[in-house]
Write a protein that holds these residues in place. Structure first.
Motif, mmCIF file in Angstrom:
data_model
loop_
_atom_site.group_PDB
_atom_site.id
_atom_site.type_symbol
_atom_site.label_atom_id
_atom_site.label_comp_id
_atom_site.label_asym_id
_atom_site.label_seq_id
_atom_site.Cartn_x
_atom_site.Cartn_y
_atom_site.Cartn_z
ATOM 1 N N TYR A 7 34.182 24.345 -41.409
ATOM 2 C CA TYR A 7 34.046 24.374 -39.963
ATOM 3 C C TYR A 7 36.083 24.164 -39.486
ATOM 4 O O TYR A 7 36.417 25.061 -38.482
ATOM 5 N N ALA A 22 39.098 19.502 -37.513
ATOM 6 C CA ALA A 22 37.879 19.111 -38.391
ATOM 7 C C ALA A 22 38.368 19.006 -39.823
ATOM 8 O O ALA A 22 38.736 20.166 -40.290
ATOM 9 N N SER A 23 38.004 17.797 -40.276
ATOM 10 C CA SER A 23 38.087 17.692 -41.687
ATOM 11 C C SER A 23 37.213 16.368 -42.269
ATOM 12 O O SER A 23 36.707 15.817 -41.389
ATOM 13 N N ALA A 24 37.028 16.638 -43.543
ATOM 14 C CA ALA A 24 36.235 15.304 -44.145
ATOM 15 C C ALA A 24 36.690 15.207 -45.734
ATOM 16 O O ALA A 24 37.354 16.391 -46.057
ATOM 17 N N GLN A 31 31.995 20.434 -42.902
ATOM 18 C CA GLN A 31 33.164 20.036 -42.029
ATOM 19 C C GLN A 31 34.465 20.780 -42.487
ATOM 20 O O GLN A 31 35.251 21.020 -41.329
ATOM 21 N N GLN A 45 27.901 17.599 -46.270
ATOM 22 C CA GLN A 45 28.330 17.514 -44.886
ATOM 23 C C GLN A 45 29.650 17.624 -44.793
ATOM 24 O O GLN A 45 30.296 18.377 -44.009
#
Length: 366
Positions: A79, A58-60, A76, A72
């Motif tokens: 996480y 997971a990345s953003a 992310q 958010q």
């Protein structure tokens, strides 16, 4: 330890995955197992990536958008870092290397926390935001271009390796600069992996304005976004230009080698491939690239005397038509420019990077 893999972390775009792929080939040739950690965008590509397994984390991107969107994105990434820590404990890599993009942040941060040897590879002349964030946490920084701009405290970490290029590029580099014996002038126009509307807007009009006897000598290959193909084809058909148009050329390195001259964007992979193959170019840097990196990349070949750079705002038919006319009428000097480009190309960058990575891994073990 011999079966412990090297973990390659790369964002799911060609600019990040291509150099990672080249390094993977170099490591595999040495009998070093490779695994890839990336994001969901790379799933389609990952099936052909030379790694024994692929991990999606997971990345953003915490850039732009509202404060909520940024929060958010940070959540992310946190996480993804926890995910990465579990993955790293399970596969126990001997080292990890990041190739840029926010998908590299979670695994590199987790690796630094777990005391796993870490290397960053920066392909551009200006370090991207993700790599800048990670640079203080890694053991070494591999520079794809010799003019990489880093703050003074980081300079001791920098080793210039060059940008690894794919095997297809190394094959294309074996082809000599094409002769002009048949009177044809071979021009390649490309706009990066996603194409570029400006190439469709400017180049056809500029070529259509050439005198008929020069247009007839052109052998043109142009990458054009699918939605732009009908209008581009119509202009060239009306002008009687010999052209091949497609949204993407899988054999782009070969097309570069077959060209006398290239008009293109100046992403790091494009600049490095042009240098290794050795072809002169006119660069039109992406004006809104995130960190102004494309203009700095272009300077690498321009300073070698093998390219010209023009701002997109100045890239007009009035600018381009006379330059193309001069090249087609008197192309004799282009072979020397091609040699100048090739002199600054780094064909063995993948092996240099493999040497650095394995050395960092060994130093940490010692």
């Amino acid at each position: 330890m011999s079966d412990a893999p090297i973990l390659l972390a790369a964002g799911g775009t060609g600019g990040h995955l291509f150099p990672a792929e080249a390094l993977a080939h170099a490591l595999n040739a040495r009998g070093v197992p490779v695994e890839l950690v990336t994001d969901e965008r790379a799933r389609a590509y990952g099936g052909s990536f030379p790694a024994r397994s692929m991990h999606c984390i997971a990345s953003a991107t915490p850039r732009g958008g509202s404060l909520l969107a940024k929060a958010q994105a940070v959540a992310q990434l946190a996480y993804g870092t926890a995910q990465s820590a579990g993955m790293l404990r399970k596969i126990a890599p001997r080292a990890i290397i990041g190739f840029g993009g926010y998908p590299t942040v979670p695994p590199l941060l987790a690796a630094a926390f777990l005391k796993i040897p870490t290397v960053l590879h920066e392909s551009n002349a200006i370090m991207g935001k993700a790599n800048s964030f990670l640079s203080g946490h890694v053991d070494s920084i591999a520079a794809g271009l010799p003019n990489l701009n880093v703050p003074p405290p980081l300079r001791g970490k920098v080793v210039v390796t060059g940008n690894p290029v794919r095997p297809a590029v190394l094959e294309a580099a074996k082809l000599p600069y094409p002769s002009f014996d048949d009177g044809a002038f071979r021009l390649l126009v490309t706009g990066g992996s996603q194409g570029a509307r400006v190439m469709a807007d400017i180049v056809p009009e500029a070529i259509a304005a050439l005198p008929a006897h020069l247009r007839s000598r052109l052998r043109l290959v142009q990458q054009t976004r699918a939605e732009d193909i009908p209008r581009v084809e119509a202009i060239y058909k009306s002008a009687g230009v010999n052209v091949e148009i497609a949204p993407f050329f899988k054999d782009l390195p070969l097309r570069i080698a077959q060209a006398h001259f290239v008009i293109s964007r100046s992403g790091a992979s494009t600049v490095s491939e042009l240098a290794v193959i050795g072809r002169p170019a006119l660069f039109v840097p992406l004006p809104h690239s995130l960190d102004g990196d494309q203009a700095a990349n272009a300077a690498f070949i321009e300073d070698a005397g093998a390219a010209e750079t023009v701002r997109q705002s100045n890239f007009t038919p009035a600018f381009l038509t006379p330059r193309l006319a001069a090249l087609i009428e008197a192309p004799q000097g282009l072979a020397a420019l091609a040699e100048a480009a090739k002199r600054v190309g780094v064909a063995d960058a993948a092996d240099r990077l493999a040497d650095l990575l394995l050395d960092v891994a060994q130093r940490r073990v010692s």
